[in-house]
Design an enzyme around this catalytic site. Structure first.
Site, mmCIF file in Angstrom:
data_model
loop_
_atom_site.group_PDB
_atom_site.id
_atom_site.type_symbol
_atom_site.label_atom_id
_atom_site.label_comp_id
_atom_site.label_asym_id
_atom_site.label_seq_id
_atom_site.Cartn_x
_atom_site.Cartn_y
_atom_site.Cartn_z
ATOM 1 N N TYR A 1 0.821 -1.212 0.000
ATOM 2 C CA TYR A 1 0.000 0.000 0.000
ATOM 3 C C TYR A 1 0.855 1.263 0.000
ATOM 4 O O TYR A 1 1.768 1.413 0.823
ATOM 5 C CB TYR A 1 -0.924 -0.006 1.217
ATOM 6 C CG TYR A 1 -1.871 1.186 1.272
ATOM 7 C CD1 TYR A 1 -2.992 1.239 0.455
ATOM 8 C CD2 TYR A 1 -1.625 2.263 2.119
ATOM 9 C CE1 TYR A 1 -3.854 2.317 0.485
ATOM 10 C CE2 TYR A 1 -2.476 3.343 2.170
ATOM 11 C CZ TYR A 1 -3.586 3.373 1.353
ATOM 12 O OH TYR A 1 -4.421 4.450 1.383
ATOM 13 N N HIS B 1 -3.215 16.117 -1.812
ATOM 14 C CA HIS B 1 -3.629 16.240 -0.410
ATOM 15 C C HIS B 1 -3.418 17.648 0.152
ATOM 16 O O HIS B 1 -3.758 17.899 1.319
ATOM 17 C CB HIS B 1 -2.885 15.223 0.457
ATOM 18 C CG HIS B 1 -3.371 13.813 0.259
ATOM 19 N ND1 HIS B 1 -2.887 13.001 -0.735
ATOM 20 C CD2 HIS B 1 -4.312 13.083 0.924
ATOM 21 C CE1 HIS B 1 -3.491 11.825 -0.678
ATOM 22 N NE2 HIS B 1 -4.360 11.843 0.314
ATOM 23 N N ASN C 1 1.486 10.773 6.347
ATOM 24 C CA ASN C 1 0.614 9.823 7.038
ATOM 25 C C ASN C 1 0.949 9.805 8.535
ATOM 26 O O ASN C 1 2.094 9.562 8.907
ATOM 27 C CB ASN C 1 0.811 8.432 6.423
ATOM 28 C CG ASN C 1 -0.386 7.530 6.613
ATOM 29 O OD1 ASN C 1 -0.236 6.343 6.783
ATOM 30 N ND2 ASN C 1 -1.578 8.088 6.587
ATOM 31 N N TYR D 1 -18.122 26.986 48.229
ATOM 32 C CA TYR D 1 -17.527 25.889 47.477
ATOM 33 C C TYR D 1 -16.299 26.301 46.657
ATOM 34 O O TYR D 1 -15.356 25.527 46.520
ATOM 35 C CB TYR D 1 -18.564 25.286 46.521
ATOM 36 C CG TYR D 1 -19.633 24.458 47.186
ATOM 37 C CD1 TYR D 1 -19.740 24.365 48.570
ATOM 38 C CD2 TYR D 1 -20.562 23.767 46.409
ATOM 39 C CE1 TYR D 1 -20.723 23.617 49.175
ATOM 40 C CE2 TYR D 1 -21.560 23.011 46.992
ATOM 41 C CZ TYR D 1 -21.640 22.935 48.379
ATOM 42 O OH TYR D 1 -22.617 22.191 48.958
ATOM 43 N N ARG E 1 -13.671 26.297 49.449
ATOM 44 C CA ARG E 1 -13.564 25.083 50.259
ATOM 45 C C ARG E 1 -13.375 23.827 49.410
ATOM 46 O O ARG E 1 -12.681 22.891 49.817
ATOM 47 C CB ARG E 1 -14.819 24.965 51.123
ATOM 48 C CG ARG E 1 -14.896 23.697 51.936
ATOM 49 C CD ARG E 1 -15.977 23.729 53.005
ATOM 50 N NE ARG E 1 -17.192 24.410 52.626
ATOM 51 C CZ ARG E 1 -18.404 23.832 52.552
ATOM 52 N NH1 ARG E 1 -18.524 22.536 52.804
ATOM 53 N NH2 ARG E 1 -19.470 24.525 52.238
ATOM 54 N N PHE F 1 -2.105 5.265 12.193
ATOM 55 C CA PHE F 1 -2.318 6.683 11.875
ATOM 56 C C PHE F 1 -3.560 7.248 12.541
ATOM 57 O O PHE F 1 -3.767 8.455 12.571
ATOM 58 C CB PHE F 1 -2.476 6.848 10.351
ATOM 59 C CG PHE F 1 -3.497 5.918 9.767
ATOM 60 C CD1 PHE F 1 -4.854 6.129 9.947
ATOM 61 C CD2 PHE F 1 -3.096 4.804 9.043
ATOM 62 C CE1 PHE F 1 -5.796 5.256 9.434
ATOM 63 C CE2 PHE F 1 -4.036 3.922 8.517
ATOM 64 C CZ PHE F 1 -5.393 4.152 8.720
ATOM 65 N N GLU G 1 -12.363 5.506 4.385
ATOM 66 C CA GLU G 1 -12.091 6.012 5.733
ATOM 67 C C GLU G 1 -13.451 6.211 6.412
ATOM 68 O O GLU G 1 -14.002 7.305 6.419
ATOM 69 C CB GLU G 1 -11.301 7.310 5.672
ATOM 70 C CG GLU G 1 -9.923 7.142 5.035
ATOM 71 C CD GLU G 1 -9.145 8.442 4.961
ATOM 72 O OE1 GLU G 1 -9.633 9.465 5.494
ATOM 73 O OE2 GLU G 1 -8.056 8.442 4.369
#
Length: 541
Positions: free
Chosen positions: A57, A87, A203, A302, A305, A354, A441
């Site tokens: 791949y 990309h 990647n 609060y 405390r 990844f 994906e």
């Protein structure tokens, strides 16, 4: 630190921070990693660079749904170049130079482990950019955190390869990558990418990790400063300290809760302002009966405390987050990975390292923890300006001519806006997923957005905690004449002195401008107050 040597297994968050925030700290590749990278690459070149090699791949196949399409050896270099260009689809403002530096270091370190199989020249090129101070411009938006931070890392890869379209920051100027490479004289402008080089570069959730390393450190410092701001407010309000007794914490023995109470006891050690005698003094704006003796306060609200029970989970969450980040720093996160075989040789295995879910969930947790920390600090700020809630501190902490000067209620209002913004940013991104790339994906992590919004939450909360420090110091200044002979604790005195040194008390009238808020935030960002306290009483966290 004189130099950082990376081997893929021993890099620390402290070293990443040092390289990210000290551009002149040199980085080198360990000899052992260089030798291992050469061994695996020599095997690749000798064994798999032909058209009958097994389908691997992104090495000799397409990506995504094109995973079954073989790339001929003669087209592999073109494929690597086209993959980067395909990309580069990011948007928005670029990441900071710190994030760019951290990303390059972390990517080089991932390669140094020899699980990713790029050429050693790729690692050398990343290190050359780091050492020369060339910072690729990577848009912040466009990554879904699986298959890694493809969009931002493609811009990094384009710069490394010397694409004409790629931009970088160099010596304070934005310019093309070829211009910067030429000016820095770090080698050939055009850097050819061979099999697996580009896919290894783009990647992995390394941009997410770079942001996470920085924000986890900043959150840790922020929590330390929140302990200081709490201590100063306890002094300003003459608090009852029984709630910080160690016996109470041991009865519910969470590590963070025990630690918080111990820090506050240390900071306020020696304080006579947080005593019944100091509380017995009636301030001019304090409403109380005067016909009967003053009775012990017994317990506080609060936000005072319960601070060990609120701060404690933040300490514990940051410990968990640091564990995630430390493992990610020395992880191989691209796909596929290469492994040595018994008896010699190598094999390539496809997997899913990844995927950024670890980082996504850790950053969502950080955002939630820091948001609540800011929320309790803002509630104390609201009390500091209200005499009916602060046991008589001057209304709005105003000085000068009453009515003409109004004090600081709008500052508290601004902090409220930050708390509300943070709460919205706490909507978890790690549970969101939109399938991409034709459903190849079909589950993504959203880690980049999770890290980015966590960074925004931390930046917002820096203002909240810095302002609490400043207003508590203002309250102490305005009431010190009412309590002659009363002293602050050893740590809170050191913090108060440092704040007064950096910005004078506003007793000459309301003198609050944006620059004062910026100074308050700088107490946290620069660490000046916590450093001053540490010099006085040692490491208190």
């Amino acid at each position: 630190m004189n130099k950082i040597t990376i081997d893929g297994f021993t890099l620390t968050a402290e070293q990443v921070l040092a390289v990210a925030r000290a551009p002149h700290l040199p980085v080198a590749l360990a000899d052992s990693s260089r030798a291992a990278l050469k061994e695996s690459r020599d095997y690749i070149e000798a064994t798999w660079m032909h058209d009958e090699a097994p389908m691997m791949y992104s090495f000799n196949t397409g990506v995504g749904l094109l995973k079954d399409t073989r790339i001929k050896v003669e087209n592999i270099e073109l494929f690597q170049t086209q993959m980067i260009k395909a990309h580069c689809a990011g948007m928005g403002e670029p990441f900071s130079e710190e994030v760019s530096r951290a990303t390059m270091l972390l990517r080089a370190n991932a390669f140094a482990s020899n699980y990713s199989a790029p050429r050693v020249e790729v690692v050398d090129r990343l290190i050359a950019f780091l050492n020369a101070g060339i910072h690729p411009i990577m848009p912040q938006k466009g990554s879904v955190g699986a298959s890694g931070d493809l969009a931002p890392l493609s811009y990094l890869a384009a710069a490394i390869a010397g694409f004409d379209e790629a931009e970088v920051m160099y010596q304070g100027q934005r310019m093309s990558a070829p211009q910067a490479i030429t000016k820095a004289n770090i080698g050939p402008v055009k850097f050819d990418l061979k099999a697996k080089d580009a896919s290894a570069l783009i990647n992995g959730c390394t941009a997410s990790l770079a942001v996470a390393v920085l924000v986890a450190n900043d959150a840790r410092n922020l929590l330390t400063d929140a302990c200081l701001s709490l201590g100063l407010t306890l002094e300003a309000m003459r608090a009852e300290m029984a709630a910080f007794d160690d016996r109470i914490q041991q009865a519910r023995p969470h590590a963070g809760q025990i630690k918080t109470a111990a820090i506050i006891r240390n900071l306020l050690s020696g304080s006579t302002r947080t005593t019944h005698e100091a509380r017995s003094v009636q301030f001019p704006e304090e409403l109380r009966r005067t016909d009967i003796p003053y009775t012990a306060r017994i317990q506080d609200v609060y936000s005072l405390r319960c601070s060990p029970q609120v701060y404690g989970p933040v300490f514990d969450a940051l410990d968990y987050i640091d564990n995630i980040v430390d493992k990610e720093i020395n992880s191989a996160t691209d796909n596929p990975l290469i492994f040595g075989k018994q008896g010699g040789g190598f094999e390539i295995i496809s997997g899913g390292n990844f995927h950024g879910q670890y980082l996504a969930q850790a950053m969502d947790l950080l955002a939630m923890a820091i948001t609540d920390l800011g929320s309790i600090c803002e509630r104390r700020v609201a009390r500091l300006i209200d005499p009916t809630l602060s046991w008589g501190l001057p209304r709005n902490l105003m000085s000068g001519i009453r009515g003409v000067n109004t004090g600081y209620p709008v500052v508290q209002c601004s902090l409220s806006s930050l708390v509300m913004e943070n709460r919205t940013l706490c909507m978890p991104g790690s549970v969101d997923s939109i399938p991409a790339k034709g459903n190849s994906e079909d589950h993504v992590s959203n880690s980049t957005w999770c890290a980015r919004k966590a960074a925004t939450v931390v930046a917002n909360t820096q203002y909240i905690i810095g302002v609490e420090m400043l207003l508590a110091a203002q309250a102490l200044t305005m009431t010190e004449d009412l309590l002659p002979g009363v002293v602050l604790g050893q740590g809170t005195q050191a913090a108060y002195t440092e704040i007064r040194k950096q910005i004078p008390a506003c007793l000459d009238g309301d003198r609050w401008f944006h620059n004062d808020i910026a100074v308050a935030q700088s107490f946290v960002v620069s660490g000046s107050v916590r450093d001053a306290v540490a010099r006085k009483i040692g490491d208190f966290v």
